[in-house]
Enzyme design. Structure first.
Site, PDB file in Angstrom:
ATOM      1  N   CYS A 179     -13.235   1.993  -9.144  1.00  0.00           N
ATOM      2  CA  CYS A 179     -13.104   2.615  -7.822  1.00  0.00           C
ATOM      3  C   CYS A 179     -12.594   4.049  -7.826  1.00  0.00           C
ATOM      4  O   CYS A 179     -13.315   4.978  -7.457  1.00  0.00           O
ATOM      5  CB  CYS A 179     -12.170   1.766  -6.949  1.00  0.00           C
ATOM      6  SG  CYS A 179     -12.710   0.072  -6.705  1.00  0.00           S
ATOM      7  N   LYS A 220     -11.933   3.154   2.884  1.00  0.00           N
ATOM      8  CA  LYS A 220     -11.101   3.073   1.684  1.00  0.00           C
ATOM      9  C   LYS A 220     -10.986   4.434   1.002  1.00  0.00           C
ATOM     10  O   LYS A 220     -11.969   4.982   0.529  1.00  0.00           O
ATOM     11  CB  LYS A 220     -11.717   2.048   0.723  1.00  0.00           C
ATOM     12  CG  LYS A 220     -11.044   1.970  -0.631  1.00  0.00           C
ATOM     13  CD  LYS A 220     -11.736   0.934  -1.500  1.00  0.00           C
ATOM     14  CE  LYS A 220     -11.219   0.957  -2.929  1.00  0.00           C
ATOM     15  NZ  LYS A 220     -11.856  -0.065  -3.767  1.00  0.00           N
ATOM     16  N   SER A 268      -7.573  -0.200  -2.273  1.00  0.00           N
ATOM     17  CA  SER A 268      -8.352  -1.439  -2.156  1.00  0.00           C
ATOM     18  C   SER A 268      -7.611  -2.472  -1.310  1.00  0.00           C
ATOM     19  O   SER A 268      -6.380  -2.597  -1.396  1.00  0.00           O
ATOM     20  CB  SER A 268      -8.629  -2.024  -3.549  1.00  0.00           C
ATOM     21  OG  SER A 268      -9.520  -1.214  -4.268  1.00  0.00           O
ATOM     22  N   ASN A 281     -19.473   1.567  -7.794  1.00  0.00           N
ATOM     23  CA  ASN A 281     -19.677   0.983  -9.129  1.00  0.00           C
ATOM     24  C   ASN A 281     -20.388  -0.344  -8.987  1.00  0.00           C
ATOM     25  O   ASN A 281     -20.631  -0.820  -7.875  1.00  0.00           O
ATOM     26  CB  ASN A 281     -18.350   0.799  -9.881  1.00  0.00           C
ATOM     27  CG  ASN A 281     -17.277   0.059  -9.101  1.00  0.00           C
ATOM     28  OD1 ASN A 281     -16.281   0.647  -8.686  1.00  0.00           O
ATOM     29  ND2 ASN A 281     -17.478  -1.224  -8.871  1.00  0.00           N
TER      30      ASN A 281
END
Length: 504
Positions: A74, A128, A155, A287
């Site tokens: 992330c 996020k 997250s 990802n």
């Protein structure tokens, strides 16, 4: 005439071409899904995913087959998409930033928002962030070029979730999230407005935020940049009443549907405000899928492994570009990357990219001419990059060479043992070479002995890798600065005992 001058003149031509259609600067919507695999969207072949709005953008826009992010995790991937630079330069490594991290995206890095804001753009982010909070909000989006922010700063599994509701009417979140830290906060700009966050109403809050932002910008005649890094489809999945139970794919499918519905809401608002024709929408993901979660973890399609690895499933992502009447519908097989978004937006907005060492290139030729990519190669760093091992893999044209391979616990449940955390670091000399056009699953390595025609390819890749690594200056690791529980976001900072008392 030298190549750099040719490329500069081409960029000017493209900018003028866009300008002839509309005298006002274009708007930009950047959609960034979380832990989404190459095979998760309906338009990328998943048989039960319900993604009608993204599928429409793909059918009416440009769908990429060879689009890459810079990391299989992330935080580093988010740093790269916003700065056009590999995460190694900005120091967002190894792994990810935590709830109380001392570090964050350095303020001397230039984000897309900071490129556009001086041009008069209204800039906002919802979703996020995961690029640091820091002391007194040092690294929050509002300190990085964004005028407004609504979202969770990291997250949504980075806080206790076992007693939280993820699906209506009161279905608790599945599995285990982080414990011993504060509950997940929802922030508006730099103020916590809810802790813990209400997952069931979160996406509605984002849709309302986007509507207000787009309408306000349109009424003022102000160009805008909206960045929506979604929490979907990261574990634990959640969805509100409008999406829960509506897909045939279970909790993951419901979460994906909710993301898609927000995309549809954004497009509808663009139409209502009359700015759709002057807005570039770009979608991709940070990802590959977290395969350890099995059916709750996403799908990489034909690609090998997933999150945490430098195989294709970890870093090759779905990507869609849509601009009504500007981008011809179709599919491109040109090599492109999240690194390329900043320089592309900058060119279209009529400005130059930052003077820092950029790793991205302008994608205008791909988007508007159906032409070739300016990107020669893609370099794959592991989740814990180091100067000792350098780049793990290189893609050049249709070929990919693995100099090192390693599995990851994020991809631990697949039948392919190369993906597992027990597949320890392994050097390959000569490198493993794959023809990704004939073998996208990276199953059949081409030996230079049996295929002497590829020897020159390996030599060229080695030179590219050496030159790239020689030019790479590693920034100070921001993750390596450690963490401090006192820095965890708390809506009642003077309360005791922490972290349990942080609720509002």
């Amino acid at each position: 005439m030298g190549l750099p001058l040719v490329m500069h003149l081409l960029a000017i031509f493209m900018c003028l071409s866009v300008g002839r259609v509309s005298s006002s600067p274009p708007n930009f919507i950047l959609l960034f899904a979380d832990d989404l695999g190459f095979g998760d969207l309906g338009c990328y072949g998943h048989p039960t995913s319900l993604t009608p709005n993204l599928d429409k953008l793909a059918a009416r826009g440009l769908r990429f087959t060879d689009f890459y992010v810079t990391s299989a995790l992330c935080s580093p991937s988010r740093a790269s998409i916003l700065t056009g630079r590999y995460q190694t330069r900005s120091g967002i490594y190894p792994d990810v930033l935590g709830t109380g991290s001392r570090g964050g995206l350095p303020l001397n890095e230039t984000t897309i928002a900071e490129v556009l804001k001086p041009l008069g753009y209204n800039t906002a982010i919802m979703g996020k962030w995961h690029l640091g909070v820091g002391l007194n909000g040092t690294y929050l989006p509002t300190r990085q070029g964004f005028d407004s922010y609504l979202g969770i700063p990291y997250s949504h599994d980075m806080g206790p979730c076992h007693n939280l509701t993820c699906f209506p009417p009161d279905v608790k979140c599945f599995g285990f999230c982080d414990r011993g830290v504060v509950t997940v906060p929802l922030m508006h700009n730099e103020v916590i407005i809810q802790q813990p966050v209400d997952f069931l109403s979160l996406e509605t809050a984002y849709s309302n935020f986007a509507t207000t932002f787009i309408k306000d910008s349109a009424q003022k005649g102000q160009p805008f940049f909206l960045y929506y890094p979604s929490h979907h489809t990261h574990y634990p999945q959640f969805a509100g009443p409008r999406a829960a139970g509506k897909s045939r794919r279970g909790p993951f499918g419901d979460a994906l549907l909710e993301l898609d519905s927000t995309v549809g809401h954004i497009v509808h608002t663009l139409k209502d405000t009359g700015v759709l024709n002057n807005t570039l929408i770009f979608f991709t993901a940070d990802n590959g899928p977290e395969l350890m979660r099995m059916s709750r973890g996403g799908n990489a399609g034909l690609m090998k492994c997933g999150k945490g690895t430098t195989y294709e499933g970890g870093m090759r992502e779905p990507a869609i570009a849509y601009w009504h009447d500007r981008i011809t519908p179709g599919v491109t097989h040109e090599l492109a990357s999240s690194l390329d978004i900043l320089p592309t937006f900058a060119m279209l907005a009529g400005t130059r990219p930052p003077k820092a060492a950029l790793d991205g290139v302008d994608m205008s030729s791909i988007l508007f001419q159906g032409g070739p990519s300016q990107r020669e190669a893609m370099f794959y760093y592991p989740t814990n990059p180091s100067e000792k091992y350098g780049v793990f893999a290189v893609r050049l044209g249709k070929y990919k060479a693995h100099f090192y391979t390693r599995g990851a616990f994020y991809s631990d449940t697949t039948p392919d043992h190369d993906c597992h955390m027990t597949a320890f670091l392994k050097e390959h000399d000569p490198p493993l070479l794959f023809d990704l056009e004939a073998d996208p699953s990276e199953n059949y390595s081409l030996s230079p002995v049996e295929h002497p025609e590829v020897e020159w390819v390996l030599q060229r890749m080695q030179r590219l890798r050496d030159d790239f690594q020689a030019s790479m200056v590693f920034g100070e690791s921001q993750v390596g600065r450690g963490s401090d529980p006192a820095l965890e976001p708390c809506c009642t900072p003077s309360c005791t005992p922490k972290p349990d008392c942080c609720r509002c």
